[in-house]
Design a protein around this motif. Structure first.
Motif, PDB file in Angstrom:
ATOM      1  N   ASN A  46       0.790  -1.230   0.000  1.00 50.10           N
ATOM      2  CA  ASN A  46       0.000   0.000   0.000  1.00 50.10           C
ATOM      3  C   ASN A  46       0.818   1.274   0.000  1.00 50.10           C
ATOM      4  N   ASP A  70      -7.670   0.006   5.257  1.00 47.77           N
ATOM      5  CA  ASP A  70      -7.586  -1.218   4.459  1.00 47.77           C
ATOM      6  C   ASP A  70      -6.745  -2.326   5.100  1.00 47.77           C
ATOM      7  N   VAL A  71      -6.172  -2.034   6.253  1.00 47.34           N
ATOM      8  CA  VAL A  71      -5.342  -3.049   6.912  1.00 47.34           C
ATOM      9  C   VAL A  71      -5.880  -3.299   8.320  1.00 47.34           C
ATOM     10  N   GLN A  72      -6.330  -4.516   8.557  1.00 48.66           N
ATOM     11  CA  GLN A  72      -6.907  -4.821   9.872  1.00 48.66           C
ATOM     12  C   GLN A  72      -6.167  -5.974  10.531  1.00 48.66           C
ATOM     13  N   SER A 102     -15.993  -7.071   5.254  1.00 52.03           N
ATOM     14  CA  SER A 102     -15.128  -5.999   4.732  1.00 52.03           C
ATOM     15  C   SER A 102     -14.184  -6.493   3.638  1.00 52.03           C
ATOM     16  N   ALA A 103     -13.919  -7.800   3.602  1.00 54.62           N
ATOM     17  CA  ALA A 103     -13.059  -8.323   2.521  1.00 54.62           C
ATOM     18  C   ALA A 103     -13.767  -8.209   1.170  1.00 54.62           C
ATOM     19  N   GLN A 106     -14.430  -2.877  -1.851  1.00 52.71           N
ATOM     20  CA  GLN A 106     -13.244  -2.341  -2.523  1.00 52.71           C
ATOM     21  C   GLN A 106     -12.352  -1.661  -1.490  1.00 52.71           C
ATOM     22  N   PRO A 107     -11.030  -1.636  -1.725  1.00 52.88           N
ATOM     23  CA  PRO A 107     -10.155  -0.902  -0.801  1.00 52.88           C
ATOM     24  C   PRO A 107     -10.597   0.556  -0.727  1.00 52.88           C
ATOM     25  N   TYR A 108     -10.599   1.128   0.501  1.00 53.29           N
ATOM     26  CA  TYR A 108     -11.013   2.517   0.687  1.00 53.29           C
ATOM     27  C   TYR A 108     -10.062   3.473  -0.008  1.00 53.29           C
ATOM     28  N   HIS A 112      -4.571  -2.408  -1.719  1.00 54.94           N
ATOM     29  CA  HIS A 112      -4.747  -3.784  -1.295  1.00 54.94           C
ATOM     30  C   HIS A 112      -5.378  -3.836   0.087  1.00 54.94           C
ATOM     31  N   ARG A 113      -6.338  -4.718   0.255  1.00 55.06           N
ATOM     32  CA  ARG A 113      -6.850  -4.938   1.613  1.00 55.06           C
ATOM     33  C   ARG A 113      -6.033  -6.054   2.240  1.00 55.06           C
ATOM     34  N   VAL A 142      -7.111  -8.892  -2.083  1.00 54.89           N
ATOM     35  CA  VAL A 142      -7.194  -9.080  -0.637  1.00 54.89           C
ATOM     36  C   VAL A 142      -6.128 -10.087  -0.236  1.00 54.89           C
TER      37      VAL A 142
END
Ligand SMILES: [Zn+2]
Length: 350
Positions: A46, A70-72, A102-103, A106-108, A112-113, A142
Motif C-alpha cells: 500500500n 484497508d489493513v486490519q 469488509s473483505a 473495494q479498498p477505501y 490492497h486490503r 485481498v
C-alpha cells in the motif's frame, strides 16, 4: 525487519514476479517478528513511494499505527466492530463474519486490503470453517496473513490453503547488535537482553524500554530456582498454582516451564564447562552453585522431565497431575536422586 532473510527474500521474490499468494501462514515463536513482517508486507502493498515500503509516507505510517482503513489486525482482544469486551479465549465467529464482510468491499484508499489474524491457533472450529470459505474463494486484491506459534493446532484444511512461511529465532549476536544500533540500548544491557530473550527480538526490544518485563521475568525465575531447596509440600503448592494459571492462560503457564527448562539447560552448560553459552548470564553465581549440587545424569533427566510435562500438557493431560509428577522428579540437592515419596493418590510406583 531484523533477520528473517529467508522469509523476506521469499516474499520479495513473490512480489517482484507478481505471484503473491492470497494467504500466508507465518509460523514462529512468540516475539520473533511475525507481526512486524506482516505489517511490512501490508505497507509494501500500500506504500505511495517507489522504494516500498518507505516507512515514511501517509499509508506506511497509518498502517504502522494501526489506523489504515484497508489493513486490519484481528486477534483475541475485544473487537469494537462486533461489540465485544474483554480478552477472549478464542477468535469468534462474529469477528470472522465481520472480516468477510469488509473483505468483499473495494479498498477505501489503498491498493490492497490486508487482514492479519494474530494467534490463528485460537480460531475455534466454527470460526475456522467460516474463514475457510473465504480462503477457498478469495476476493481479488485481498491478502490474508495468519500468524501462529503452532500450526499443529490449526485445522489442516486452513493450513493447506495458505503458503507457509517459517520464522526462526535470531542469534544473540544479531539481537545484541540491533539493540545497540537501532534502539540505542547501552552495551551491557544489550548483552544481557540478547541472551535472556532466546531469539525473541520483540521481547528484548520491549524489555529494553520497560523495566517491568525484566523484573517479572526475574521474579518468575527466582520462584523456580527456590523450588530446588523447598519441601515437597511447597513444591506441590507451586504446582497447584501453576495449574490454576494454566487454566486461565495456557501460554503464560507454558512460558514458566520453558523458563525452567532454560534454567536447567544453563546448569548443564556450566556443569559441562560451557558457562559462556548460558542464557541467564545475570545469574552466574547461582548457576555455579547449583551445578555443584547435581550429577550430570540427574540434570539431564530433569530437563527431560520438564519437556515431557510440557508435551503432556500440550496434549491436554490433566495439568495438575502432570505438574505434581514433575515436582516429584526434581533432583535432590547433594544426592541428585529425586526426594519425592510418591503420594498414594497419584497411584504411581515408588
Ligand atoms: Zn510508504
Amino acid at each position: 525487519m531484523i533477520g528473517q532473510s529467508r522469509a523476506v527474500e521469499l516474499l520479495r521474490r513473490s512480489l517482484e514476479s507478481e505471484r503473491l499468494s492470497h494467504a500466508y501462514l507465518f509460523v514462529g515463536k512468540p516475539h520473533v517478528g511475525k507481526t512486524t513482517l506482516a505489517i511490512n508486507l501490508a505497507q509494501t502493498l500500500n506504500c505511495d513511494e517507489k522504494e516500498r515500503p518507505c516507512g515514511q509516507c501517509k499509508s506506511c505510517l497509518r498502517i504502522a499505527a494501526g489506523n489504515h482503513p484497508d489493513v486490519q489486525i484481528i486477534g483475541r482482544w475485544p473487537s469494537a466492530e462486533v461489540g465485544e469486551a474483554g480478552m477472549k479465549k478464542e477468535i469468534s465467529i462474529a469477528q470472522i463474519k465481520e472480516l468477510q464482510r469488509s473483505a468483499g468491499l473495494q479498498p477505501y484508499e489503498g491498493k490492497h486490503r490486508v487482514f492479519i489474524i494474530d494467534g490463528a491457533e485460537y480460531l475455534n472450529e466454527e470460526s475456522a470453517n467460516c474463514l475457510l470459505k473465504t480462503l477457498e474463494e478469495p476476493p481479488s486484491n485481498v491478502l490474508f496473513i495468519l500468524l501462529t506459534v503452532n500450526d499443529g493446532r490449526l485445522l489442516p484444511t486452513i493450513v493447506s490453503r495458505c503458503q507457509r512461511v517459517e520464522l526462526y529465532p535470531l542469534s544473540a549476536s544479531v539481537i545484541e547488535k540491533a539493540l545497540m544500533e537501532r534502539w540505542q540500548v547501552v552495551p551491557d544491557k544489550a548483552k544481557v537482553l540478547s541472551r535472556l530473550c532466546r531469539g525473541a527480538i520483540g521481547w528484548a526490544v520491549s524489555a529494553a524500554h520497560d523495566e517491568k518485563l525484566l523484573q517479572e521475568r526475574s521474579e518468575k525465575l527466582s520462584g523456580l530456582i527456590g523450588l530446588a531447596t523447598e519441601t515437597l509440600d511447597q513444591r506441590f503448592a507451586f504446582a497447584a498454582g501453576l495449574a490454576v494459571q494454566f487454566s486461565k492462560s495456557r501460554d503464560s503457564a507454558e512460558e514458566v516451564l520453558k523458563l525452567w527448562v532454560g534454567w536447567w539447560r544453563d546448569i548443564l552448560l556450566v556443569k559441562e564447562g560451557c558457562a559462556k553459552l548460558v542464557t541467564n548470564i545475570d545469574q552466574e553465581e547461582t548457576l555455579h552453585n547449583h551445578a555443584g549440587w547435581y550429577d550430570i545424569a540427574y540434570i539431564r533427566g530433569f530437563i527431560g522431565a520438564i519437556t515431557t510435562a510440557l508435551e503432556q500438557m500440550e496434549q491436554n493431560a490433566n495439568p495438575r497431575l502432570a505438574l505434581e509428577v514433575l515436582m516429584l522428579s526434581i533432583p535432590n540437592k547433594d544426592k541428585g536422586e529425586a526426594q519425592g515419596k510418591v503420594p498414594q493418590h497419584l497411584g504411581l510406583p515408588r
